[in-house]
Design a protein around this motif. Structure first.
Motif, PDB file in Angstrom:
ATOM      1  N   UNK A 371      31.835  71.279  31.057  1.00 34.98           N
ATOM      2  CA  UNK A 371      30.446  71.620  31.118  1.00 34.98           C
ATOM      3  C   UNK A 371      29.926  71.300  32.586  1.00 34.98           C
ATOM      4  N   UNK A 372      29.143  72.155  32.827  1.00 33.75           N
ATOM      5  CA  UNK A 372      28.372  72.084  33.961  1.00 33.75           C
ATOM      6  C   UNK A 372      26.913  71.369  33.434  1.00 33.75           C
ATOM      7  N   UNK A 373      26.643  69.996  34.205  1.00 31.07           N
ATOM      8  CA  UNK A 373      25.480  69.354  33.754  1.00 31.07           C
ATOM      9  C   UNK A 373      24.439  69.185  34.640  1.00 31.07           C
ATOM     10  N   UNK A 374      23.079  69.781  34.569  1.00 25.39           N
ATOM     11  CA  UNK A 374      22.099  69.923  35.652  1.00 25.39           C
ATOM     12  C   UNK A 374      21.421  68.896  35.314  1.00 25.39           C
ATOM     13  N   UNK A 375      21.081  67.611  36.285  1.00 25.35           N
ATOM     14  CA  UNK A 375      20.150  66.512  35.883  1.00 25.35           C
ATOM     15  C   UNK A 375      19.284  66.243  36.974  1.00 25.35           C
ATOM     16  N   UNK A 376      17.942  65.839  36.503  1.00 24.57           N
ATOM     17  CA  UNK A 376      17.053  65.273  37.599  1.00 24.57           C
ATOM     18  C   UNK A 376      16.612  64.036  36.944  1.00 24.57           C
ATOM     19  N   UNK A 377      16.409  62.982  38.045  1.00 20.83           N
ATOM     20  CA  UNK A 377      15.770  61.827  37.819  1.00 20.83           C
ATOM     21  C   UNK A 377      16.477  61.161  36.416  1.00 20.83           C
ATOM     22  N   UNK A 378      18.085  61.704  36.370  1.00 16.86           N
ATOM     23  CA  UNK A 378      18.688  61.025  35.232  1.00 16.86           C
ATOM     24  C   UNK A 378      18.605  61.796  33.836  1.00 16.86           C
ATOM     25  N   UNK A 379      17.687  62.537  34.003  1.00 15.49           N
ATOM     26  CA  UNK A 379      17.512  63.302  32.365  1.00 15.49           C
ATOM     27  C   UNK A 379      18.316  64.669  32.763  1.00 15.49           C
TER      28      UNK A 379
END
Lengths: 421, 137
Positions: A371-379
């Motif tokens: 899966x591609x996981x998109x994260x920002x600030x750990x979220x």
């Protein structure tokens, strides 16, 4: 000095789509500058089919795909100059170009769209040993000779590289009566679409040698033989695995590089992974008012994606001229990590996004069930499952940012997470 | 049980198909792995009568370039591709040609035509003439 609202450099699929979209968004004075003798770019030599499935829902050849856009362009009365070479683009958006009728041209544009496409890597770029006879050429060059000029390029042919152009030329040359002896590929997988392996190689019993490279070229005036050998994990040729093919031609299909000489002259910041300009959500480069789209930004596998991206560049350039683009707003930087080689766009200015933004990316290897996981600030912002991804196949993800509230300068990471067994 | 793994070539997605002979299915075959209905047709055809689209060029005179790209209007049986090339290579056309124009009708009695895959105008120095020719197509 000539004055235009938008000057598009390059009349291939990217330039055509961008110009048409800018006109649809109300821009009056548009000029396309093309260095070849006709519009359409490389599509005119891509006479095979498979173009347009996303945009037109039918399977077209390259020239058919191009013709639809050229017709629309002419109907819209958009100006273009053929046989015209752009020499320089300045950061103040002055273009210097020349052709046989106008001589040197200086053009001031309110906005520029760079759509110069890409060029092929050469023998020099991959350092093949051996003599330097005639008969070593890039696959795309051969394609132009065979499909447009009507010149056959050889009788017994070896191809290095299994990108789509190499595969398609293997079939094309076979149909034209040549013997394609082998396709050698350095990697353990083909860089081309699987359907091309089937219909270009398997259909014609052309052997594909994975993990192989060219270790010698023989011949003085013309290629006489090419030797390939298997390589180890470090891509070093393994002694004793050599295979020698007597042939008169070696075709190289070893990758494409965005054509950014002009971008450099304008001082545009380039990404060293893609080789193209760093762009934001509007396909705007680091120089305000200069936009870029298509293979000049990153090499696409399907022209349909080029068209979509270029429409965005065209409508954004139109907005820019009307002063509708926000440049002082919250910006998110995007980065590919853990298997994601790059992401385009590189930056997103949130105020310019209506709701969703389309991310285009390439991976660094073949992965299954990830899966591609998109994260920002750990979220985690988004997860997208994929059964199969490969470096040769560009991935796109639509990201909804309407519910995303960022800080002042956020970063967003896209990575590959392999499913636990 | 007759079964074959293959890659669908109908579109660039390249679905991995598994085609199995099946007595329950009306068509005689069961297809798995396809993301769209075209994959089913392809899988069955590939087992019974594989066909391909053919794209190539013919000689053209009076145009700005020397070759006109052509293609089959549909697909033709794979074993006929070589014979089709021999026929296509004998053809010479003259500009102007419009995209979709039939170059060879019903090639090898397949019911499929060879058609021009682009318009080609008569070679001219006048851009307006070229534009007009293009828009007629």
């Amino acid at each position: 000095m000539l004055q235009y609202d938008i000057v598009v450099i390059g009349g291939g699929p990217a330039g055509l789509a961008a110009a048409i979209e800018a006109r649809k968004n109300g821009v009056k004075k548009i000029l396309i500058i093309e260095r070849d003798r006709e519009l359409g770019g490389i599509l005119q030599q891509c006479i095979h089919n498979g173009f347009g499935l996303h945009i037109f829902k039918e399977e077209l050849t390259g020239p058919e795909y191009a013709e639809r856009f050229i017709k629309e362009l002419i109907t819209m009365d958009i100006e273009y100059k053929l046989d015209t070479m752009v020499l320089e683009v300045s950061d103040s958006k002055v273009i210097t170009a020349m052709n046989a009728t106008d001589g040197i041209l200086h053009i001031q544009a309110k906005a520029i769209i760079l759509a110069m496409g890409c060029r092929e890597r050469t023998r020099g770029a991959i350092r093949i040993p051996g003599t330097r006879p005639a008969g070593v050429m890039a696959a795309g060059t051969a394609q132009r000779f065979v499909n447009i000029e009507g010149d056959m390029i050889g009788k017994r042919i070896v191809i290095l590289g299994s990108g789509d152009i190499g595969l398609i030329m293997a079939r094309r040359l076979t149909l034209e009566g040549a013997d394609v002896l082998a396709v050698a590929e350095l990697m353990s997988y083909s860089g081309g679409l699987t359907r091309n392996i089937v219909q270009c190689l398997e259909d014609f019993n052309i052997p594909l040698y994975l993990n192989h490279t060219v270790v010698n070229i023989e011949g003085h005036d013309r290629v006489e033989a090419v030797t390939i050998a298997q390589v180890d994990e470090k891509y070093k040729p393994i002694k004793g695995t050599e295979k020698r093919f007597e042939c008169d031609t070696l075709l190289l299909s070893v990758g494409l590089i965005p054509e950014n000489e002009l971008s450099k002259s304008a001082g545009i910041a380039l990404d060293n992974v893609t080789g193209g300009p760093i762009v934001n959500e509007s396909m705007e480069t680091s120089v305000e008012g200069i936009f870029a789209c298509g293979n000049v930004v990153h090499v696409h596998d399907l022209v349909d994606w080029v068209t979509e991206e270029s429409r965005r560049a065209g409508s954004s350039a139109a907005k820019y001229i009307k002063g509708q683009i926000q440049s002082n707003c919250k910006t998110i930087k995007l980065k590919g990590i853990n298997g994601v080689r790059y992401v385009v766009p590189h930056q997103i200015r949130l105020d310019n996004i209506e709701q969703t933004v389309e991310l285009m990316m390439r991976v660094d290897n073949i992965y299954k069930d990830i899966k591609f996981v998109i994260k920002s600030n750990g979220e985690v912002i988004k997860e997208v499952k994929r059964k199969h991804v490969a470096p040769g196949e560009m991935e796109t993800i639509k990201l909804d940012l309407s519910k995303f509230t960022p800080g002042d300068c956020d970063e967003m990471y896209i990575e590959i997470v392999e499913k636990e067994a | 049980m007759e079964e074959k793994d293959m890659i669908c070539i109908v579109c660039p997605l390249g679905c991995k198909l598994k085609v199995t002979k099946s007595d329950i299915s009306q068509t005689g075959y069961a297809v798995e792995g396809n993301k769209c209905f075209r994959g089913v047709d392809y899988g069955i055809k590939e087992m019974t009568n594989p066909t391909r689209a053919l794209t190539t060029t013919v000689v053209i005179s009076d145009a700005s370039v020397k070759r006109l790209p052509v293609r089959t209007s549909g697909t033709i049986p794979k074993p006929l591709i070589k014979q089709a090339m021999v026929l296509i290579n004998k053809v010479e056309v003259k500009a102007p040609i419009k995209v979709g124009e039939v170059i060879i009708k019903n090639i090898l009695d397949t019911g499929v035509d060879i058609i021009a895959s682009r318009s080609m105008c008569q070679n001219s120095e006048h851009e307006d003439l070229l534009k007009a020719c293009f828009l007629q197509g």
